[in-house]
Design a protein around this motif. Sequence first.
Motif, PDB file in Angstrom:
ATOM      1  N   TYR A  23      25.941  32.284  87.457  1.00 56.13           N
ATOM      2  CA  TYR A  23      26.950  33.231  86.965  1.00 56.13           C
ATOM      3  C   TYR A  23      28.319  32.972  87.575  1.00 56.13           C
ATOM      4  N   TYR A  44      30.467  39.900  87.175  1.00 54.91           N
ATOM      5  CA  TYR A  44      30.126  39.427  85.822  1.00 54.91           C
ATOM      6  C   TYR A  44      28.755  39.945  85.401  1.00 54.91           C
ATOM      7  N   ARG A  45      27.795  39.861  86.319  1.00 50.67           N
ATOM      8  CA  ARG A  45      26.455  40.362  85.964  1.00 50.67           C
ATOM      9  C   ARG A  45      26.497  41.861  85.701  1.00 50.67           C
ATOM     10  N   PRO A  96      17.615  33.401  86.874  1.00 53.25           N
ATOM     11  CA  PRO A  96      18.736  32.512  87.207  1.00 53.25           C
ATOM     12  C   PRO A  96      19.378  32.967  88.511  1.00 53.25           C
ATOM     13  N   ILE A 127      19.299  37.555  80.817  1.00 53.51           N
ATOM     14  CA  ILE A 127      19.380  38.410  82.010  1.00 53.51           C
ATOM     15  C   ILE A 127      20.651  39.254  81.967  1.00 53.51           C
ATOM     16  N   LEU A 128      21.744  38.613  81.524  1.00 53.93           N
ATOM     17  CA  LEU A 128      22.992  39.374  81.388  1.00 53.93           C
ATOM     18  C   LEU A 128      22.801  40.525  80.414  1.00 53.93           C
ATOM     19  N   ALA A 188      30.617  36.546  90.469  1.00 56.28           N
ATOM     20  CA  ALA A 188      29.294  36.486  89.815  1.00 56.28           C
ATOM     21  C   ALA A 188      28.683  37.884  89.753  1.00 56.28           C
ATOM     22  N   ARG A 236      33.474  38.794  80.831  1.00 55.69           N
ATOM     23  CA  ARG A 236      34.079  37.770  81.680  1.00 55.69           C
ATOM     24  C   ARG A 236      35.460  38.177  82.211  1.00 55.69           C
ATOM     25  N   LEU A 243      12.606  45.115  83.720  1.00 56.98           N
ATOM     26  CA  LEU A 243      12.719  43.655  83.714  1.00 56.98           C
ATOM     27  C   LEU A 243      11.378  43.015  83.343  1.00 56.98           C
ATOM     28  N   LEU A 265      18.220  31.934  79.301  1.00 63.92           N
ATOM     29  CA  LEU A 265      17.701  32.886  80.282  1.00 63.92           C
ATOM     30  C   LEU A 265      18.847  33.619  80.964  1.00 63.92           C
ATOM     31  N   ARG A 266      19.903  32.865  81.298  1.00 64.12           N
ATOM     32  CA  ARG A 266      21.068  33.468  81.931  1.00 64.12           C
ATOM     33  C   ARG A 266      21.652  34.564  81.037  1.00 64.12           C
TER      34      ARG A 266
END
Lengths: 192, 191
Positions: free
Chosen positions: A53, B40-41, A48, B130-131, B37, B46, B180, B126-127
């Motif tokens: 995000y 956050y990652r 992504p 990944i997080l 962003a 949040r 990954l 997926l998001r």
Amino acid sequence: MTCPEIRKLLDLSFGMSGPDPALEEHLNRCAECRGYWLRLTRLADEMPDDTQYSFDDAAIESMIDNVEEVIESRRVTEKSSGRSFRDYSYRNLMRLMPSAAALVLVVGVGVGGYFWGRSVPQVIEPSGYSAIVDPFVMDRELYDEPDEPTYDVLVSRFAGERPYDASETLLGDITEEEFNYLSESFHVGDIL
Amino acid sequence: MATAGNDGIEQLAKKAGQGDRTAFSQIVRQMMSKVSALTYRMTGDREAAKDLAQDSFVSAWENLPNFRGESGFTGWLYKIAANKCLNYLSRASTKQNVSFEESNTDSLTSDRSAGNPEKTLVTKTLREDILEFMQTLPGMQRAVFELRFYQGMSFGEISRQLNKAEGTVKTHYRQAVIKLRKTAMAKGWIS
């Protein structure tokens, strides 16, 4: 380079638009490494992107407002306190303060100790020994090795033991003839 | 993956460095989305991400007089944000209260796949995967992966910004990529 070494380098190119140009020749002739790179590329494409995000507009606006508010409140504090959060000459000065204080302390202790040592009362006793009065224990102690008695000390000790004028008494006890003999034969210092 | 309009940002940064508040406000407006962003990652939280993003801009404003412009303003700003996250993670690891938010992503945008519910679902999963994956990486690996993959910085630049040897940075990145790849295989993102 061997295939495992090539793949290590391919890992480092993950997410980039292409592999290191130096590896392309190997990729052209090695199907396994080429497949490895294609899988990495596909994985990178699946990832992504940044926008996935991102916060929504309302949240972003709120964060922007908060930043503006904090910076503005600090500017108000700057004006009222007369110093700037962004004034780096001031901040660097503040950073140096502990070191400067430590330096002043060390120098102060050194200089103070030197002068304190010099100011301690030192007494030369008639015996020829120098004694230092310790102000803390209020007692006399001898710290130094005995000094060699000087001529003056010897005379004063001699005079102290005899409450009369030794030279006159000595000269008074002899006859004129004896005195002449002595003065011609000996030096006055030798007699004393 | 260089940020579009970097030249504009650099010019604004120059003005902001001379005390121009309006220029800095424009930077905040243009960069907030990207910086938040990133945070956050890196944190997977949040609320923490919002706070850290805001703190990063405040720190950037305060430190701008010291910014020499050698490495580019955006890279410098990302470094501030990444360091804030690393500090947060190290503090949080001692408290052990950081947990990945799996479902609380309501305020995140998913506009890229809007109109296609199936793709939206896949993208969202997926998001989140990944997080989740990012949270399994040690702090420095996470920072290096973030700066390299998402911010497109060179290893040399990351090395300078994070004050680590370039070889160390490359090792961190490679280890993150290996993890990954394994995660992707296990989760079936790629065959």
